[in-house]
Design an enzyme around this catalytic site. Sequence first.
Site, mmCIF file in Angstrom:
data_model
loop_
_atom_site.group_PDB
_atom_site.id
_atom_site.type_symbol
_atom_site.label_atom_id
_atom_site.label_comp_id
_atom_site.label_asym_id
_atom_site.label_seq_id
_atom_site.Cartn_x
_atom_site.Cartn_y
_atom_site.Cartn_z
ATOM 1 N N TYR A 218 7.090 1.610 -0.673
ATOM 2 C CA TYR A 218 5.917 1.039 -0.003
ATOM 3 C C TYR A 218 5.428 1.852 1.186
ATOM 4 O O TYR A 218 4.470 1.476 1.835
ATOM 5 C CB TYR A 218 6.182 -0.417 0.432
ATOM 6 C CG TYR A 218 7.458 -0.657 1.206
ATOM 7 C CD1 TYR A 218 7.535 -0.385 2.560
ATOM 8 C CD2 TYR A 218 8.580 -1.173 0.572
ATOM 9 C CE1 TYR A 218 8.699 -0.613 3.266
ATOM 10 C CE2 TYR A 218 9.753 -1.407 1.269
ATOM 11 C CZ TYR A 218 9.811 -1.118 2.611
ATOM 12 O OH TYR A 218 10.972 -1.340 3.298
ATOM 13 N N LYS A 219 6.092 2.980 1.486
ATOM 14 C CA LYS A 219 5.653 3.806 2.614
ATOM 15 C C LYS A 219 4.684 4.869 2.093
ATOM 16 O O LYS A 219 3.571 4.554 1.711
ATOM 17 C CB LYS A 219 6.878 4.383 3.322
ATOM 18 C CG LYS A 219 7.704 3.285 3.994
ATOM 19 C CD LYS A 219 9.031 3.757 4.517
ATOM 20 C CE LYS A 219 9.766 2.576 5.156
ATOM 21 N NZ LYS A 219 11.204 2.802 5.245
HETATM 22 C C1 LIG Z 1 11.995 1.733 5.098
HETATM 23 C C2 LIG Z 1 13.401 2.186 4.905
HETATM 24 C C3 LIG Z 1 14.265 1.499 4.047
HETATM 25 C C4 LIG Z 1 13.767 0.272 3.349
HETATM 26 O O1 LIG Z 1 14.765 -0.464 2.735
HETATM 27 P P1 LIG Z 1 14.350 -1.700 1.805
HETATM 28 O O2 LIG Z 1 15.643 -2.198 1.319
HETATM 29 O O3 LIG Z 1 13.513 -1.155 0.685
HETATM 30 O O4 LIG Z 1 13.616 -2.680 2.642
HETATM 31 C C5 LIG Z 1 15.541 2.004 3.875
HETATM 32 N N1 LIG Z 1 15.952 3.108 4.522
HETATM 33 C C6 LIG Z 1 15.143 3.785 5.366
HETATM 34 C C7 LIG Z 1 15.627 5.013 6.044
HETATM 35 C C8 LIG Z 1 13.857 3.329 5.597
HETATM 36 O O5 LIG Z 1 13.054 3.982 6.440
#
Ligand SMILES: *Cc1c(COP(=O)(O)O)cnc(C)c1O
Length: 408
Positions: A218-219
């Site tokens: 989602y990023k």
């Molecule tokens: C955004 C992010 C996540 C996201 O984890 P989700 O389980 O998908 O919410 C994990 N690790 C890093 C380093 C992130 O920046």
Amino acid sequence: MDRAHALALDAADPLARFRERFELPEGLIYLDGNSLGALPKTTAPALEDLVRREWGRDLITSWNKAGWIDAPARIGGKIARLVGAAAHEVAVADSTSVNLYKLAAGALSLRPGRRKIVTERGNFHTDVYILEGLAALTGAVLEVVPTEAVLDAIDETTALVVLTHVHYASARMWDMAAVTAAAHARGALMLWDLSHTAGALACDLTGAGADLAVGCGYKHLNGGPGAPAFLYVAERHQAAIRSPLQGWMGHAEPFAFEPSFRPAPDLRAQLCGTPPILGMAALECGVDVLLEADRAEAQAKGRALCAQFIALVESRCAAHGLRLLGPRPMDQRGLHVSFAHPEAYAVVQALIARGVIGDFRAPDIARFGFPPLYLRHVDVWDAVEILRQVLDERAWDRPEFKARAAVT
Ligand SMILES: *Cc1c(COP(=O)(O)O)cnc(C)c1O
């Protein structure tokens, strides 16, 4: 640099045509695509068709007819091109946190007799939490060490090293090939979290010799809120690595309804339950747009936007004590820029009130992301001008900007 120069850079930008591929509200400068990527214009029609036709009309036949069952591998194969892997080495599934758990546990199964997992203090918190939980259940020993001590902490008892390639706060980037080689020299496996890398930077998992990786949908992949994540397992590990979550989608023949688990011989063994098709479809739209752009060109533009932002903030907001996090050389950074400021939370809220969306990261960080496909140099110029006004006028110094919301 002035505003006219920024406009001239945009006029010469070979990626400029991509901006109109995204829904971006008029008058808003969106510098948070590193946290929730913008909405591609193809996504809503694709989901509408999926819901009305594939689900509404064709119903369960769409698992085969519309290729729903192949979505984890098909979209994984597309993401593989963004991270420098072979198509059959990447699959879409679950969240980043869950994938990290599965692959870290799997790594322990590949290194019996070794119990140590090394990660970096200040790594994104979910990564550390997941590893703490895994260690508590398995008897593995988690060492969370300062950045500069990571390489020395890897020894012949180490099963796995887990690092986030681009740090979520400072944007500092590890040298993927060098660190992977250091882990391998001690017989350890290397797992990279690519949450801030995939879709942002050129990335070469194969060239770096990486064993395992996970990343966020989602990023920079623009998959939408809570989009499914991805996982990578190098082909050489796929037959042997175990998953701690042996769901039916990881079975060699999910629809044979065998009484006992028999893992798929390939990456499918890392799947668990039924894939979330709506989320997957949105993710595929985001990935498809990215694949149209030249990776090296996108990385170069993203770095130019970051460099422009840093230079403008440091020259035009110099009186306000903002402190840049992370290294200065652009080839050691990802595509976001963070400044520490004692009133960072209120400053970010005041910016949002004036149409510039960045985000706050505890305890004192204002963070701004620069996805190259939909941001312009003039956006950077205008954002810094608004930041300058907010700081010069102390516009942040109001109670409503200091009251913390649930999600920051
Ligand atoms: C955004 C992010 C996540 C996201 O984890 P989700 O389980 O998908 O919410 C994990 N690790 C890093 C380093 C992130 O920046």
